[in-house]
Every structure is written in C-alpha cells, then in structure tokens.
Scaffold this motif. Structure first.
Motif, PDB file in Angstrom:
ATOM      1  N   GLU A 171      -6.275  -9.085  -4.121  1.00 24.15           N
ATOM      2  CA  GLU A 171      -6.710  -9.567  -2.812  1.00 24.15           C
ATOM      3  C   GLU A 171      -7.054 -11.063  -2.882  1.00 24.15           C
ATOM      4  OE1 GLU A 171      -8.767  -7.055   0.547  1.00 24.15           O
ATOM      5  OE2 GLU A 171      -6.810  -6.844  -0.357  1.00 24.15           O
ATOM      6  N   ARG A 223      -5.383 -15.206   4.089  1.00 24.95           N
ATOM      7  CA  ARG A 223      -6.080 -13.935   4.281  1.00 24.95           C
ATOM      8  C   ARG A 223      -5.230 -12.796   3.744  1.00 24.95           C
ATOM      9  NH1 ARG A 223      -7.673 -11.260   9.607  1.00 24.95           N
ATOM     10  NH2 ARG A 223      -8.254  -9.841   7.968  1.00 24.95           N
ATOM     11  N   GLY A 266      -3.367  -9.178   3.522  1.00 25.65           N
ATOM     12  CA  GLY A 266      -2.670  -8.235   4.394  1.00 25.65           C
ATOM     13  C   GLY A 266      -1.523  -7.637   3.602  1.00 25.65           C
ATOM     14  N   TYR A 267      -1.056  -6.490   4.079  1.00 21.95           N
ATOM     15  CA  TYR A 267       0.025  -5.798   3.362  1.00 21.95           C
ATOM     16  C   TYR A 267       1.137  -5.434   4.339  1.00 21.95           C
ATOM     17  CZ  TYR A 267      -3.569  -5.707  -0.124  1.00 21.95           C
ATOM     18  OH  TYR A 267      -4.527  -6.115  -0.999  1.00 21.95           O
ATOM     19  N   LEU A 298       0.875  -1.177   0.000  1.00 26.50           N
ATOM     20  CA  LEU A 298       0.000   0.000   0.000  1.00 26.50           C
ATOM     21  C   LEU A 298       0.909   1.223   0.000  1.00 26.50           C
ATOM     22  CD1 LEU A 298      -2.566  -1.074   2.772  1.00 26.50           C
ATOM     23  CD2 LEU A 298      -2.818  -1.311   0.291  1.00 26.50           C
ATOM     24  N   SER A 299       0.541   2.233  -0.762  1.00 24.28           N
ATOM     25  CA  SER A 299       1.402   3.408  -0.874  1.00 24.28           C
ATOM     26  C   SER A 299       1.466   4.201   0.428  1.00 24.28           C
ATOM     27  CB  SER A 299       0.910   4.316  -2.006  1.00 24.28           C
ATOM     28  OG  SER A 299      -0.336   4.893  -1.664  1.00 24.28           O
ATOM     29  N   THR A 300       0.474   3.970   1.319  1.00 27.00           N
ATOM     30  CA  THR A 300       0.395   4.725   2.573  1.00 27.00           C
ATOM     31  C   THR A 300       1.010   3.970   3.751  1.00 27.00           C
ATOM     32  OG1 THR A 300      -1.795   3.768   2.882  1.00 27.00           O
ATOM     33  CG2 THR A 300      -1.715   5.973   1.935  1.00 27.00           C
ATOM     34  N   CYS A 301       1.446   2.740   3.528  1.00 26.93           N
ATOM     35  CA  CYS A 301       1.809   1.841   4.638  1.00 26.93           C
ATOM     36  C   CYS A 301       3.299   1.881   4.939  1.00 26.93           C
ATOM     37  CB  CYS A 301       1.363   0.426   4.280  1.00 26.93           C
ATOM     38  SG  CYS A 301       2.004  -0.850   5.355  1.00 26.93           S
ATOM     39  N   ASP A 311      -3.468  -0.049  -3.354  1.00 24.91           N
ATOM     40  CA  ASP A 311      -4.462   1.016  -3.082  1.00 24.91           C
ATOM     41  C   ASP A 311      -4.588   1.999  -4.243  1.00 24.91           C
ATOM     42  OD1 ASP A 311      -1.784   1.751  -2.308  1.00 24.91           O
ATOM     43  OD2 ASP A 311      -2.583   3.527  -1.331  1.00 24.91           O
ATOM     44  N   LEU A 312      -3.582   2.028  -5.115  1.00 22.15           N
ATOM     45  CA  LEU A 312      -3.628   2.960  -6.243  1.00 22.15           C
ATOM     46  C   LEU A 312      -4.172   2.293  -7.512  1.00 22.15           C
ATOM     47  CD1 LEU A 312      -0.177   4.779  -5.761  1.00 22.15           C
ATOM     48  CD2 LEU A 312      -2.416   5.435  -4.863  1.00 22.15           C
ATOM     49  N   GLY A 351       3.285  -9.384   5.899  1.00 20.23           N
ATOM     50  CA  GLY A 351       3.778  -8.537   6.988  1.00 20.23           C
ATOM     51  C   GLY A 351       5.275  -8.323   6.875  1.00 20.23           C
ATOM     52  N   TRP A 375       5.014  -0.163   7.012  1.00 22.97           N
ATOM     53  CA  TRP A 375       5.625  -1.511   7.024  1.00 22.97           C
ATOM     54  C   TRP A 375       5.957  -1.939   5.598  1.00 22.97           C
ATOM     55  CZ3 TRP A 375       7.224  -2.735  11.619  1.00 22.97           C
ATOM     56  CH2 TRP A 375       6.522  -2.269  12.741  1.00 22.97           C
ATOM     57  N   GLN A 403      -7.751  -4.357  -7.592  1.00 21.45           N
ATOM     58  CA  GLN A 403      -7.592  -4.524  -6.135  1.00 21.45           C
ATOM     59  C   GLN A 403      -8.215  -5.842  -5.692  1.00 21.45           C
ATOM     60  OE1 GLN A 403      -8.532  -1.222  -3.615  1.00 21.45           O
ATOM     61  NE2 GLN A 403      -7.709   0.304  -5.003  1.00 21.45           N
ATOM     62  N   ASP A 404      -9.418  -6.123  -6.211  1.00 19.69           N
ATOM     63  CA  ASP A 404     -10.098  -7.372  -5.849  1.00 19.69           C
ATOM     64  C   ASP A 404      -9.314  -8.592  -6.342  1.00 19.69           C
ATOM     65  OD1 ASP A 404     -12.087  -5.861  -4.716  1.00 19.69           O
ATOM     66  OD2 ASP A 404     -13.476  -6.030  -6.400  1.00 19.69           O
TER      67      ASP A 404
END
Lengths: 169, 91
Positions: free
Chosen positions: B55, B64, B66-67, B18-21, B44-45, B79, B23, B51-52
């Motif tokens: 995922e 599951r 996670g990013y 994710l560009s905002t994350c 996210d971009l 992670g 980690w 995106q689906d």
C-alpha cells in the motif's frame, strides 16, 4: 483464490437482487460480472465476518471497514454521478436499460482514515451540511446530497422529489 | 508474487490486485490477451505487514492506494483502464 460454493453464491445473488429491486436499486445486468462480485462478497463475509467491498482492501476490523461494508457509504453518490458504484455491483436505470456502460470510476472514499464518515467526531460535524429531499408522492424524506433515482417507498422517479430542508437556506 | 509468461516482454510489469475484485480479474484477462509477461500479487491474501508495504508503495507511485494497480518501468495505472494500460505497456 478460494472458490465459493455455487449454490451459496446463487442464494446471495438472488437475495441481493431482490433487495435491490425492492428498494429502487438495480444489480449490474452483466450476470457473469455480478456473480463474480457476489462471490467476492461471500469470500469477505467468511474472511472478515461482514460484507466488505470486494474491490477495496479491507483492514479486517469492522470499525475501520464500516464505510465500505456493502452497500457502502459511497454507493448512492457514485450512482448519481457515474451510474454505478465503485465495484460495479449496483448500477443506474440507464445502465440496466443498456443506454450506458459500467466502467471503472474514481475512488470517492477519503484516502485518510480520519476523514472517513465513521471517524467524524461530533454529531453536528457528522450531520452538518446534509440536504433533505421530500418525495412529493408519498412524503418519504431522504437526507442526502441528491434524491435517489427511484423512491424506495412508492417507486416515484427522482424528478418527483423536492427540496425539503437545505442547510443554510 | 506469481509470474505469468507471455510473448511480449516489457521488462518488470507488476500487478497489485485483490483476489475478490472483478476489475482486477478483468485487468489480468487484458494483460493475458495482450500477451504481456507480468507478475501479480493478491494483496488481500498477503500477510498484514506485506499489505502495508504494498500500500505504501502504491501511495508513493500513484498518490493513493487502489486496486488493481499496474506498475511498469514508465509509470503506473490505477484501476481497470484499458486504454491507459495499453499506452503504459506500448501495446
């Protein structure tokens, strides 16, 4: 990646830090790390219209993202169990004091949408099984699995809380 | 998908981020420190349908979503887990 105006990032950072400390919480003392998270929050505020967690993929509609609007529904449970929230913005007193280090933690948010708190159908289902703790110093009541690290009202420590109402007891 | 070159070739190595994350950012820095060539995508971009798709791919691999999720030929790590990432990439 859209860079945010440093002044806006600083303003939000200071606001969050002030609010955290006033409520007995702490932002991550790693300034560079925390600043990057705050920048992610600012990006999400502009992108979605609300403070979606920067470390989770937002659906883009408020109802679906409600449980991960910062501070998320999972913050306090993660602070209690792992000393930090999922993204690492909020940390425990032990991490603040340098006694422990923040690291990646497991995701507590239910994988299935229908299991998330905002989709619990009946009121009794939503509130069922929740414990209530009482601060012996000021009487503040906290309905949650465990008492907060610090009473947000009088700043008494966690061990000054007593069980007030436990379901089924 | 953006390619990042590096002296260490471990075949197809893909980072979903994710560009905002933060980690995710740390994971990219680790890969670059290790010198591993990889591709990354800021999910996210991406367009909603993409995106689906990503995922669903992560769920199929890891159980599951996670990013960050790092995918290599021998498996994946969800992670920022430096030891597991080093092991996965054998570096």
């Amino acid at each position: 990646m859209a860079e945010q105006n440093p002044k806006e990032v600083d303003a939000l950072y200071e606001k969050l830090a002030r609010e955290a400390e006033a409520g007995g919480y702490h932002l991550n003392p790693d300034r560079e790390f925390t600043r990057a998270l705050v920048e992610g929050l600012l990006t999400n505020i502009k992108r979605y219209g609300y403070r979606a967690c920067p470390c989770r993929r937002a659906a883009g509609n408020r109802e679906e993202d409600l449980d991960v609007i910062c501070p998320c529904d999972y913050r306090d449970a993660d602070l209690g169990e792992y000393d930090a929230c999922y993204c690492g913005l909020y940390v425990s007193g032990d991490i603040l004091a340098g006694k422990k280090e923040a690291h990646a933690i497991p995701e507590r948010r239910p994988a299935k949408k229908e299991d998330r708190p905002q989709y619990k159908k009946k009121a009794e289902e939503a509130g069922a099984g929740i414990k209530v703790w009482r601060c012996r110093v000021c009487g503040y009541l906290a309905a949650r699995d465990a008492p907060p690290e610090v009473c947000p009202i009088c700043k008494a420590s966690k061990d000054r809380f007593e069980p007030f109402a436990f379901p089924g007891s | 998908m953006t390619h990042v070159d590096g002296p260490v070739d471990r075949g197809d190595v893909t980072l979903y981020a994710l560009s905002t994350c933060v980690w995710c950012k740390k994971t990219r820095a680790l890969l670059e420190e290790l010198g591993v060539a990889y591709d990354y995508e800021y999910v996210d971009l991406a367009a909603p349908a993409r995106q689906d798709e990503v995922e669903a791919e992560i769920v199929a691999l890891a159980g599951r979503a996670g990013y960050p999720t790092l995918v290599a030929k021998d498996g994946c790590v969800v992670g920022y887990r430096p030891d597991e990432i080093r092991k996965l990439l054998n570096v």
